[in-house]
Motif scaffolding. Structure first.
Motif, PDB file in Angstrom:
ATOM      1  N   PRO A 186       0.821  -1.230   0.028  1.00  0.00           N
ATOM      2  CA  PRO A 186       0.104  -0.048   0.061  1.00  0.00           C
ATOM      3  C   PRO A 186       0.815   1.067   0.101  1.00  0.00           C
ATOM      4  N   ARG A 187       1.485   1.695  -1.151  1.00  0.00           N
ATOM      5  CA  ARG A 187       2.003   2.783  -1.315  1.00  0.00           C
ATOM      6  C   ARG A 187       1.406   4.029  -1.007  1.00  0.00           C
ATOM      7  N   GLN A 188       0.172   3.865  -1.172  1.00  0.00           N
ATOM      8  CA  GLN A 188      -0.827   5.003  -0.777  1.00  0.00           C
ATOM      9  C   GLN A 188      -0.768   5.731   0.643  1.00  0.00           C
ATOM     10  N   MET A 189      -0.092   4.919   1.439  1.00  0.00           N
ATOM     11  CA  MET A 189       0.170   5.402   3.049  1.00  0.00           C
ATOM     12  C   MET A 189       1.034   6.406   2.765  1.00  0.00           C
ATOM     13  N   ALA A 190       2.013   6.560   1.996  1.00  0.00           N
ATOM     14  CA  ALA A 190       2.999   7.598   1.851  1.00  0.00           C
ATOM     15  C   ALA A 190       2.564   9.105   1.720  1.00  0.00           C
ATOM     16  N   PHE A 191       1.192   8.818   1.125  1.00  0.00           N
ATOM     17  CA  PHE A 191       0.613  10.343   0.705  1.00  0.00           C
ATOM     18  C   PHE A 191      -0.637  10.401   1.506  1.00  0.00           C
ATOM     19  N   LEU A 192      -1.100   9.998   2.702  1.00  0.00           N
ATOM     20  CA  LEU A 192      -2.275   9.805   3.317  1.00  0.00           C
ATOM     21  C   LEU A 192      -2.744  11.066   3.661  1.00  0.00           C
ATOM     22  N   ASP A 193      -2.004  12.175   4.048  1.00  0.00           N
ATOM     23  CA  ASP A 193      -2.278  13.468   4.358  1.00  0.00           C
ATOM     24  C   ASP A 193      -2.617  14.009   3.404  1.00  0.00           C
ATOM     25  N   HIS A 194      -2.218  13.908   1.960  1.00  0.00           N
ATOM     26  CA  HIS A 194      -2.667  14.549   0.763  1.00  0.00           C
ATOM     27  C   HIS A 194      -4.224  14.450   0.358  1.00  0.00           C
ATOM     28  N   TYR A 195      -4.795  13.300   0.564  1.00  0.00           N
ATOM     29  CA  TYR A 195      -6.073  12.916   0.143  1.00  0.00           C
ATOM     30  C   TYR A 195      -7.289  13.839   0.267  1.00  0.00           C
ATOM     31  N   ALA A 196      -7.377  13.994   1.508  1.00  0.00           N
ATOM     32  CA  ALA A 196      -8.626  14.755   1.781  1.00  0.00           C
ATOM     33  C   ALA A 196      -8.863  16.096   1.117  1.00  0.00           C
ATOM     34  N   ALA A 197      -7.883  16.750   0.667  1.00  0.00           N
ATOM     35  CA  ALA A 197      -8.008  18.115  -0.002  1.00  0.00           C
ATOM     36  C   ALA A 197      -8.287  17.906  -1.539  1.00  0.00           C
ATOM     37  N   MET A 198      -8.048  16.629  -1.969  1.00  0.00           N
ATOM     38  CA  MET A 198      -8.391  16.385  -3.282  1.00  0.00           C
ATOM     39  C   MET A 198      -9.507  16.530  -3.978  1.00  0.00           C
ATOM     40  N   GLY A 199     -10.528  15.902  -3.209  1.00  0.00           N
ATOM     41  CA  GLY A 199     -11.907  15.629  -3.691  1.00  0.00           C
ATOM     42  C   GLY A 199     -12.972  15.107  -2.998  1.00  0.00           C
ATOM     43  N   ASP A 200     -13.713  14.480  -3.302  1.00  0.00           N
ATOM     44  CA  ASP A 200     -14.897  13.972  -2.458  1.00  0.00           C
ATOM     45  C   ASP A 200     -15.201  12.646  -2.291  1.00  0.00           C
ATOM     46  N   ILE A 201     -14.499  11.896  -3.526  1.00  0.00           N
ATOM     47  CA  ILE A 201     -14.698  10.517  -3.479  1.00  0.00           C
ATOM     48  C   ILE A 201     -13.485   9.737  -4.284  1.00  0.00           C
ATOM     49  N   PHE A 202     -12.973   8.545  -3.927  1.00  0.00           N
ATOM     50  CA  PHE A 202     -12.232   7.803  -4.824  1.00  0.00           C
ATOM     51  C   PHE A 202     -12.695   6.957  -5.704  1.00  0.00           C
ATOM     52  N   SER A 203     -12.675   7.115  -7.174  1.00  0.00           N
ATOM     53  CA  SER A 203     -12.929   6.004  -8.085  1.00  0.00           C
ATOM     54  C   SER A 203     -11.763   5.051  -8.233  1.00  0.00           C
ATOM     55  N   LEU A 204     -11.933   3.904  -7.700  1.00  0.00           N
ATOM     56  CA  LEU A 204     -10.809   2.946  -7.889  1.00  0.00           C
ATOM     57  C   LEU A 204     -11.047   1.701  -8.910  1.00  0.00           C
ATOM     58  N   GLY A 205     -10.013   1.475  -9.577  1.00  0.00           N
ATOM     59  CA  GLY A 205     -10.160   0.423 -10.611  1.00  0.00           C
ATOM     60  C   GLY A 205      -9.885  -0.970 -10.201  1.00  0.00           C
ATOM     61  N   HIS A 206      -9.863  -1.510  -9.061  1.00  0.00           N
ATOM     62  CA  HIS A 206      -9.413  -2.490  -8.591  1.00  0.00           C
ATOM     63  C   HIS A 206     -10.264  -3.817  -9.076  1.00  0.00           C
ATOM     64  N   TRP A 207      -9.703  -4.985  -9.967  1.00  0.00           N
ATOM     65  CA  TRP A 207     -10.194  -6.301  -9.928  1.00  0.00           C
ATOM     66  C   TRP A 207     -10.531  -6.100 -11.514  1.00  0.00           C
ATOM     67  N   GLY A 208     -10.507  -5.173 -12.209  1.00  0.00           N
ATOM     68  CA  GLY A 208     -10.816  -4.866 -13.612  1.00  0.00           C
ATOM     69  C   GLY A 208     -10.059  -5.850 -14.300  1.00  0.00           C
ATOM     70  N   ASP A 209      -8.726  -5.988 -14.254  1.00  0.00           N
ATOM     71  CA  ASP A 209      -7.635  -6.873 -14.823  1.00  0.00           C
ATOM     72  C   ASP A 209      -8.133  -8.435 -14.754  1.00  0.00           C
ATOM     73  N   VAL A 210      -8.805  -8.658 -13.605  1.00  0.00           N
ATOM     74  CA  VAL A 210      -9.177  -9.989 -13.468  1.00  0.00           C
ATOM     75  C   VAL A 210     -10.438 -10.257 -14.137  1.00  0.00           C
ATOM     76  N   LEU A 211     -11.537  -9.654 -14.013  1.00  0.00           N
ATOM     77  CA  LEU A 211     -12.755  -9.757 -14.608  1.00  0.00           C
ATOM     78  C   LEU A 211     -12.707  -9.855 -16.260  1.00  0.00           C
TER      79      LEU A 211
END
Length: 457
Positions: A186-211
């Motif tokens: 989880p490299r996203q931990m390195a930037f945890l304090d950045h996310y709150a100011a970036m927007g309202d909701i994450f849209s994440l692409g997990h599992w598309g490569d399997v389906l």
């Protein structure tokens, strides 16, 4: 008493039962694969509710439970063009429902899943803040992400994952994922304090490569061979050796290899898709890998903002069961969707097949890819340097990292009581002195188990 309906692919676990007796067999599986299998947890008495089930739960115990969906393969033959249109309508409807008019935070890569999301969000007219990151001292993984964001007109942030970032965040990460996944991914931990100011909701692409791909096997692959394929897919380098060492040190009955094989056989038999080995293996991964490995670190994103997962949607899983395997193979549906919806994105190099894009990635084979490979080799030879290529290199390599790693492996009394110190020192020696690539997973799992003594105390 309450009712609980779990998604087909859950994005977070629901635990029932109490923390009493360590389930050492389950922990050996965790050590080998990096995730707990089926409904296993650290404890025999505690379980995770299964995907695609409806439950009645009273207090901390399941009263009744039954599946409402079973993975299947009932392909409806129709042209690829029609399937792509169906996917477009479904995918864009799901994203619209999930994010509404909120400002979307979109992680981008050089692959297809997030690129497909970018096309849909651009088509829907959403406000998007995109971003990407690369290893400090590694390849510039932001290169293609930047091009995708520019084509869509999205603002773009790019970061470098710094050396040793893990040690400042490891206890918080352990709390977020409950030590149900090792910590180097989880490299996203390195930037945890950045996310709150970036927007309202994450849209994440997990599992598309399997389906939206085949599993790389003939559809008539015999059951016994499917078990071998799955074993190879889920067991990490050095994982079997670590699991067997723990099994012996805990004096468990039988042998670990046979135990794991029987577990995989039983779970695969329960899926029972005799007409397609690809569909059966995909179902296994979606039932047991996605919710217990891929989903585990989604908690990091969710600790900052709500998350949306279009490929996890129940309707997407049902859609996949109706698509003939010949159209899932080779990512055809996402590729044709991108060509249809946003050709400018399809013209950007597909990182996996560089320097080719989605219009001529089929040329990524001899002799057409030889000039690129020769030039690339000359460039690397002319400027030799050690590039960071793997997550663990950022966290385990170098004197400062070694000091922190050794602290957790050797200065934790609770861990030493639970895991034989000779096992720990043996694998650490193999990692440090013999083969760091092969034994990095083993050391990472031992680190996770050390942190778990705090979570489970």
């Amino acid at each position: 008493m309450k009712n609980c309906k779990t998604p087909i692919i859950p994005h977070q676990p629901v635990f029932t039962g109490e923390k009493k007796t360590f389930d050492r067999k389950a922990i050996c599986v965790f050590a080998a694969t990096g995730f707990f299998l089926d409904d296993d947890t650290y404890y025999k008495e505690q379980k995770v509710v299964r995907p695609a089930h409806e439950y009645t739960i009273e207090g901390n115990a399941i009263v009744t439970g039954a599946p409402y969906f079973k993975w299947h393969y009932n392909p409806i033959e129709r042209p690829l063009e029609q399937i792509v249109q169906e996917f477009a309508v479904l995918f864009e409807s799901i994203i619209k429902e999930q994010v509404g008019d909120k400002k979307v935070i979109l992680p981008l890569s050089g692959g297809l899943d997030s690129r497909t999301q970018a096309a849909a969000l651009h088509y829907l007219g959403n406000e998007v803040q995109s971003y990407s990151y690369a290893f400090e001292g590694g390849h510039d993984e932001t290169y293609y992400s930047r091009k995708i964001s520019q084509a869509c007109g999205f603002p773009f942030l790019e970061w470098r994952v710094p050396q040793g970032y893990l040690w400042d965040t490891i206890e918080e990460l352990a709390s977020l994922n409950g030590c149900y996944s090792e910590f180097t991914h989880p490299r996203q931990m390195a930037f945890l304090d950045h996310y709150a100011a970036m927007g309202d909701i994450f849209s994440l692409g997990h599992w598309g490569d399997v389906l939206f791909d085949d599993m790389g096997v003939p559809d008539d692959l015999p059951f016994e061979e499917q078990v071998k394929v799955l074993s190879k897919k889920i067991i990490k380098k050095g994982g079997m050796e670590l699991a067997e060492s723990l099994w012996k040190s805990w004096k468990l009955e039988g042998d670990f290899s046979s135990y794991l094989t029987h577990r995989i056989e039983d779970l695969l038999k329960g899926i029972n898709i005799p007409t397609s080995a690809n569909a059966q293996i995909r179902a296994f991964k979606s039932l047991y890998w996605a919710p217990r490995w891929t989903s585990t670190n989604l908690s990091v994103f969710e600790s900052q903002k709500p998350i949306a997962l279009p490929y996890y949607d129940n309707r997407m899983c049902e859609f996949i069961c109706s698509v003939p395997e010949k159209y899932l193979a080779g990512r055809q549906i996402q590729i044709e969707y991108l060509k249809m919806r946003m050709p400018s994105l399809a013209k950007i190099t597909w990182q996996e097949h560089r320097p080719f894009n989605l219009y001529h990635y089929q040329w990524d084979k001899r002799p057409w890819n030889l000039p690129y490979k020769i030039i690339d080799k000359i460039k690397r030879s002319a400027a030799p340097q050690t590039l960071i290529q793997r997550n663990w290199e950022l966290q385990f390599v170098g004197p400062a990292n070694e000091k922190k790693l050794e602290h957790w492996l050797f200065d934790n009394p609770d861990f030493s009581k639970w895991i034989d110190p000779e096992v720990v020192s043996g694998f650490y020696h193999k990692f440090a002195k013999e083969n760091p690539v092969y034994y990095s997973h083993s050391v990472s799992m031992l680190l996770t188990l050390s942190l778990s003594t705090k979570q489970n105390s």
